[in-house]
Scaffold this motif. Structure first.
Motif, PDB file in Angstrom:
ATOM      1  N   LEU A   1       0.830  -1.206   0.000  1.00  0.00           N
ATOM      2  CA  LEU A   1       0.000   0.000   0.000  1.00  0.00           C
ATOM      3  C   LEU A   1       0.862   1.252   0.000  1.00  0.00           C
ATOM      4  O   LEU A   1       0.593   2.208  -0.742  1.00  0.00           O
ATOM      5  CB  LEU A   1      -0.916  -0.003   1.223  1.00  0.00           C
ATOM      6  CG  LEU A   1      -1.750   1.256   1.443  1.00  0.00           C
ATOM      7  CD1 LEU A   1      -2.721   1.469   0.294  1.00  0.00           C
ATOM      8  CD2 LEU A   1      -2.489   1.186   2.780  1.00  0.00           C
TER       9      LEU A   1
ATOM     10  N   GLY B   1      -2.406   4.042   5.519  1.00  0.00           N
ATOM     11  CA  GLY B   1      -3.733   3.516   5.736  1.00  0.00           C
ATOM     12  C   GLY B   1      -4.238   3.702   7.144  1.00  0.00           C
ATOM     13  O   GLY B   1      -5.426   3.547   7.407  1.00  0.00           O
TER      14      GLY B   1
ATOM     15  N   LEU C   1      -6.354   5.561  -3.738  1.00  0.00           N
ATOM     16  CA  LEU C   1      -5.281   6.053  -2.870  1.00  0.00           C
ATOM     17  C   LEU C   1      -5.458   7.504  -2.462  1.00  0.00           C
ATOM     18  O   LEU C   1      -4.984   7.911  -1.404  1.00  0.00           O
ATOM     19  CB  LEU C   1      -3.942   5.867  -3.582  1.00  0.00           C
ATOM     20  CG  LEU C   1      -3.587   4.402  -3.899  1.00  0.00           C
ATOM     21  CD1 LEU C   1      -2.363   4.332  -4.787  1.00  0.00           C
ATOM     22  CD2 LEU C   1      -3.363   3.625  -2.609  1.00  0.00           C
TER      23      LEU C   1
END
Length: 263
Positions: free
Chosen positions: A66, A131, A204
């Motif tokens: 990520l 995140g 994102l």
């Protein structure tokens, strides 16, 4: 009585075994001693280390896949690599990297900083590259400041104070936008093809969230960002041709001078 001199004298034949003289260029290194820019090398190496530190912290806190998917992380990695090689070349008095590469790294770092401070700094919930909430840990906050503020500011200072001007070209501006365009395709394909609806971090960046805005508004946001990035690239080129040269060093006069050819 002597013979009269002819008005037209025929050309003499070429002497065998000789070749015409060809013009040659003498490189500057043959007459000017290369200069090591140690201060420039140290500054660039420190900036690269800060960028690497910010990326490493985020990789340790969040999911590596990520984290590495974000534009800010990718641009920081590129800037760290470019500055590391540039530092070595400055230390060893070698020719600098091509301006197309250094200009691209500078532009992407500036885009990272401007997008964050203008669009992402005050979002709710707080924007995070890992995140997790931006206030999750002190280390995460430190990494965010390094990637979005300190490193881009240091890159701009390196360009203004430690890089010779007149190296960027107008034709490079459009080429620099190929990577942001490829990133846009990547992030939209990632959210649509590889992640199910409702997955956290599916898109994102909030302004590229198709599930929230729809494709029409998302592509409009992308177009606006693209035009702004192109305008920023043109501004960099214009400033590069108008800013003073702060890297010029005054050399002591010697008895050896190059004279223009006679005739």
């Amino acid at each position: 009585m002597t013979a009269p001199i002819p008005r037209d004298i025929p050309d003499l034949p070429a002497i065998p075994g000789t070749s015409p003289l060809l013009p040659s260029r003498v490189p500057a290194s043959a007459v000017v001693t290369p200069v090591r820019h140690r201060l420039t090398a140290v500054f660039r190496l420190l900036t690269a280390a800060l960028a690497a530190a910010g990326v490493t912290i985020d990789l340790l806190i969040g999911s590596p896949l990520l984290v590495l998917s974000h534009f800010a992380i990718q641009s920081s990695i590129l800037l760290a690599l470019v500055l590391t090689v540039s530092a070595r070349r400055a230390w060893t008095a070698r020719r600098p990297l091509p301006s197309a590469l250094t200009g691209a790294a500078l532009l992407y770092a500036m885009i990272t900083a401007l997008v964050y401070h203008l669009l992402l700094a005050d979002t709710t919930p707080p924007f995070s590259l890992t995140g997790a909430p931006a206030s999750h840990t002190v280390w995460q906050a430190l990494a965010g400041h390094l990637i979005h503020t300190a490193v881009p500011a240091a890159a701009v200072l390196d360009w203004l104070l430690l890089t010779a001007p007149d190296r960027l070209h107008l034709r490079q501006a459009a080429t620099w936008l190929l990577y942001p365009l490829a990133y846009l395709i990547f992030t939209l394909a990632r959210g649509d093809l590889f992640l199910a609806p409702g997955t956290p971090g599916r898109y994102l960046y909030p302004f590229l969230d198709v599930g929230l805005h729809g494709y029409k508004s998302t592509l409009a946001n992308a177009l606006l960002l693209g035009l702004s990035s192109y305008a920023l690239a043109l501004l960099l080129v214009a400033l590069d041709h108008t800013r003073p040269n702060l890297t010029r060093q005054h050399r002591p006069k010697t008895g050896f001078r190059l004279q223009p050819p006679v005739g």
